[in-house]
Design a protein around this motif. Structure first.
Motif, PDB file in Angstrom:
ATOM      1  N   TRP A   1      56.972  61.990  35.032  1.00 16.88           N
ATOM      2  CA  TRP A   1      56.231  63.075  34.392  1.00 16.88           C
ATOM      3  C   TRP A   1      54.837  62.577  34.047  1.00 16.88           C
ATOM      4  O   TRP A   1      54.677  61.593  33.316  1.00 16.88           O
ATOM      5  CB  TRP A   1      56.963  63.515  33.137  1.00 16.88           C
ATOM      6  CG  TRP A   1      56.341  64.676  32.406  1.00 16.88           C
ATOM      7  CD1 TRP A   1      55.588  65.692  32.939  1.00 16.88           C
ATOM      8  CD2 TRP A   1      56.422  64.956  31.019  1.00 16.88           C
ATOM      9  NE1 TRP A   1      55.213  66.578  31.977  1.00 16.88           N
ATOM     10  CE2 TRP A   1      55.715  66.155  30.778  1.00 16.88           C
ATOM     11  CE3 TRP A   1      57.037  64.325  29.952  1.00 16.88           C
ATOM     12  CZ2 TRP A   1      55.596  66.709  29.518  1.00 16.88           C
ATOM     13  CZ3 TRP A   1      56.920  64.886  28.693  1.00 16.88           C
ATOM     14  CH2 TRP A   1      56.215  66.067  28.473  1.00 16.88           C
ATOM     15  N   LEU A   2      53.854  63.275  34.579  1.00 10.78           N
ATOM     16  CA  LEU A   2      52.465  63.026  34.218  1.00 10.78           C
ATOM     17  C   LEU A   2      52.129  63.992  33.098  1.00 10.78           C
ATOM     18  O   LEU A   2      51.909  65.182  33.327  1.00 10.78           O
ATOM     19  CB  LEU A   2      51.534  63.240  35.415  1.00 10.78           C
ATOM     20  CG  LEU A   2      50.036  63.191  35.138  1.00 10.78           C
ATOM     21  CD1 LEU A   2      49.630  61.855  34.526  1.00 10.78           C
ATOM     22  CD2 LEU A   2      49.243  63.466  36.399  1.00 10.78           C
ATOM     23  N   MET A   3      52.183  63.483  31.869  1.00 12.65           N
ATOM     24  CA  MET A   3      51.849  64.347  30.736  1.00 12.65           C
ATOM     25  C   MET A   3      50.330  64.439  30.613  1.00 12.65           C
ATOM     26  O   MET A   3      49.609  63.680  31.249  1.00 12.65           O
ATOM     27  CB  MET A   3      52.503  63.849  29.448  1.00 12.65           C
ATOM     28  CG  MET A   3      52.098  62.471  29.000  1.00 12.65           C
ATOM     29  SD  MET A   3      52.994  61.906  27.532  1.00 12.65           S
ATOM     30  CE  MET A   3      54.574  61.495  28.199  1.00 12.65           C
ATOM     31  N   ARG A   4      49.867  65.369  29.834  1.00 12.33           N
ATOM     32  CA  ARG A   4      48.425  65.481  29.631  1.00 12.33           C
ATOM     33  C   ARG A   4      47.975  64.399  28.660  1.00 12.33           C
ATOM     34  O   ARG A   4      48.784  63.806  27.935  1.00 12.33           O
ATOM     35  CB  ARG A   4      48.057  66.860  29.111  1.00 12.33           C
ATOM     36  CG  ARG A   4      48.583  67.134  27.723  1.00 12.33           C
ATOM     37  CD  ARG A   4      48.243  68.543  27.300  1.00 12.33           C
ATOM     38  NE  ARG A   4      48.731  68.799  25.955  1.00 12.33           N
ATOM     39  CZ  ARG A   4      48.678  69.971  25.384  1.00 12.33           C
ATOM     40  NH1 ARG A   4      48.172  71.001  26.027  1.00 12.33           N
ATOM     41  NH2 ARG A   4      49.126  70.133  24.158  1.00 12.33           N
ATOM     42  N   GLY A   5      46.679  64.149  28.635  1.00 13.15           N
ATOM     43  CA  GLY A   5      46.137  63.200  27.681  1.00 13.15           C
ATOM     44  C   GLY A   5      46.454  63.653  26.270  1.00 13.15           C
ATOM     45  O   GLY A   5      46.386  64.841  25.963  1.00 13.15           O
ATOM     46  N   CYS A   6      46.839  62.720  25.423  1.00 15.00           N
ATOM     47  CA  CYS A   6      47.216  63.072  24.060  1.00 15.00           C
ATOM     48  C   CYS A   6      47.220  61.814  23.200  1.00 15.00           C
ATOM     49  O   CYS A   6      47.094  60.701  23.699  1.00 15.00           O
ATOM     50  CB  CYS A   6      48.586  63.747  24.022  1.00 15.00           C
ATOM     51  SG  CYS A   6      49.932  62.775  24.701  1.00 15.00           S
ATOM     52  N   SER A   7      47.396  62.022  21.921  1.00 14.65           N
ATOM     53  CA  SER A   7      47.466  60.898  20.986  1.00 14.65           C
ATOM     54  C   SER A   7      48.744  60.108  21.223  1.00 14.65           C
ATOM     55  O   SER A   7      49.696  60.591  21.853  1.00 14.65           O
ATOM     56  CB  SER A   7      47.449  61.410  19.544  1.00 14.65           C
ATOM     57  OG  SER A   7      48.661  62.104  19.268  1.00 14.65           O
ATOM     58  N   LEU A   8      48.784  58.918  20.676  1.00 17.11           N
ATOM     59  CA  LEU A   8      49.964  58.069  20.764  1.00 17.11           C
ATOM     60  C   LEU A   8      51.180  58.781  20.159  1.00 17.11           C
ATOM     61  O   LEU A   8      52.270  58.766  20.731  1.00 17.11           O
ATOM     62  CB  LEU A   8      49.691  56.745  20.045  1.00 17.11           C
ATOM     63  CG  LEU A   8      50.703  55.640  20.204  1.00 17.11           C
ATOM     64  CD1 LEU A   8      50.772  55.170  21.643  1.00 17.11           C
ATOM     65  CD2 LEU A   8      50.349  54.470  19.291  1.00 17.11           C
ATOM     66  N   GLU A   9      50.988  59.431  19.026  1.00 21.62           N
ATOM     67  CA  GLU A   9      52.085  60.122  18.348  1.00 21.62           C
ATOM     68  C   GLU A   9      52.615  61.284  19.186  1.00 21.62           C
ATOM     69  O   GLU A   9      53.820  61.487  19.290  1.00 21.62           O
ATOM     70  CB  GLU A   9      51.628  60.635  16.970  1.00 21.62           C
ATOM     71  CG  GLU A   9      51.268  59.540  15.997  1.00 21.62           C
ATOM     72  CD  GLU A   9      49.885  58.912  16.251  1.00 21.62           C
ATOM     73  OE1 GLU A   9      49.000  59.566  16.864  1.00 21.62           O
ATOM     74  OE2 GLU A   9      49.700  57.748  15.860  1.00 21.62           O
TER      75      GLU A   9
END
Length: 163
Positions: free
Chosen positions: A54-62
């Motif tokens: 799964w290539l998730m979108r850019g996001c924070s570590l949390e």
């Protein structure tokens, strides 16, 4: 992530390329891993049912950690045990964190939305800062970080030399 660690290593303040990497497909499996990108419920369910990664979108570590936990629960419900996780990250490496932040400010004109959510992953700073963030991503379960560079060629040179 382990693959990235095999390719790059931290030498003092510099990230250095260790080696070239070639990936060969086995005779038993004549296709590469299938990664899917999407965050909707339908996309997440499709990933849990069919995808190798799964290539998730850019996001924070949390947020990345919450996404991984959510996907692991979906996989379990589908009778699957593991997929790989990837995340895009705008990457700016300079000698110091301050230099990297100044460059980012010039690049965006202070408008974060210019670079979508890839900036949220946060690979902006000195080689040490970027290496620490990559390690944090690895620790929560991210297997692959897609370095997004702009302008590509000059930033790729910075990544390669670690400045």
């Amino acid at each position: 992530m382990q693959e990235l660690n095999r390719l790059l290593e931290l030498h003092g303040k510099k990230l250095r390329q260790r080696t070239s990497c070639f990936r060969y497909l086995s005779v038993e499996r004549l296709y590469s891993d299938l990664f899917y990108k999407g965050i909707s419920e339908a996309s997440r369910n499709l990933v849990a049912e069919e995808a190798d990664g799964w290539l998730m979108r850019g996001c924070s570590l949390e947020e990345a950690k919450r996404n991984i936990i959510d996907m692991q629960e979906r996989l379990k419900r589908k009778g699957r045990s593991k997929i790989e996780f990837a995340i895009p990250a705008l990457t700016i490496i300079r000698d110091t964190d301050e230099e990297a932040k100044r460059y980012l400010e010039r690049l965006t004109g202070g408008r974060k939305n210019v670079l979508d959510r890839t900036l949220d992953t946060g690979l902006v700073g000195s080689p040490e800062t970027v290496a620490k963030k990559i390690k944090q991503l690895e620790n929560i379960g991210i297997n692959h970080v897609l370095l997004q560079l702009t302008p590509t060629l000059s930033e790729l040179k910075n990544v390669k030399k670690g400045t």
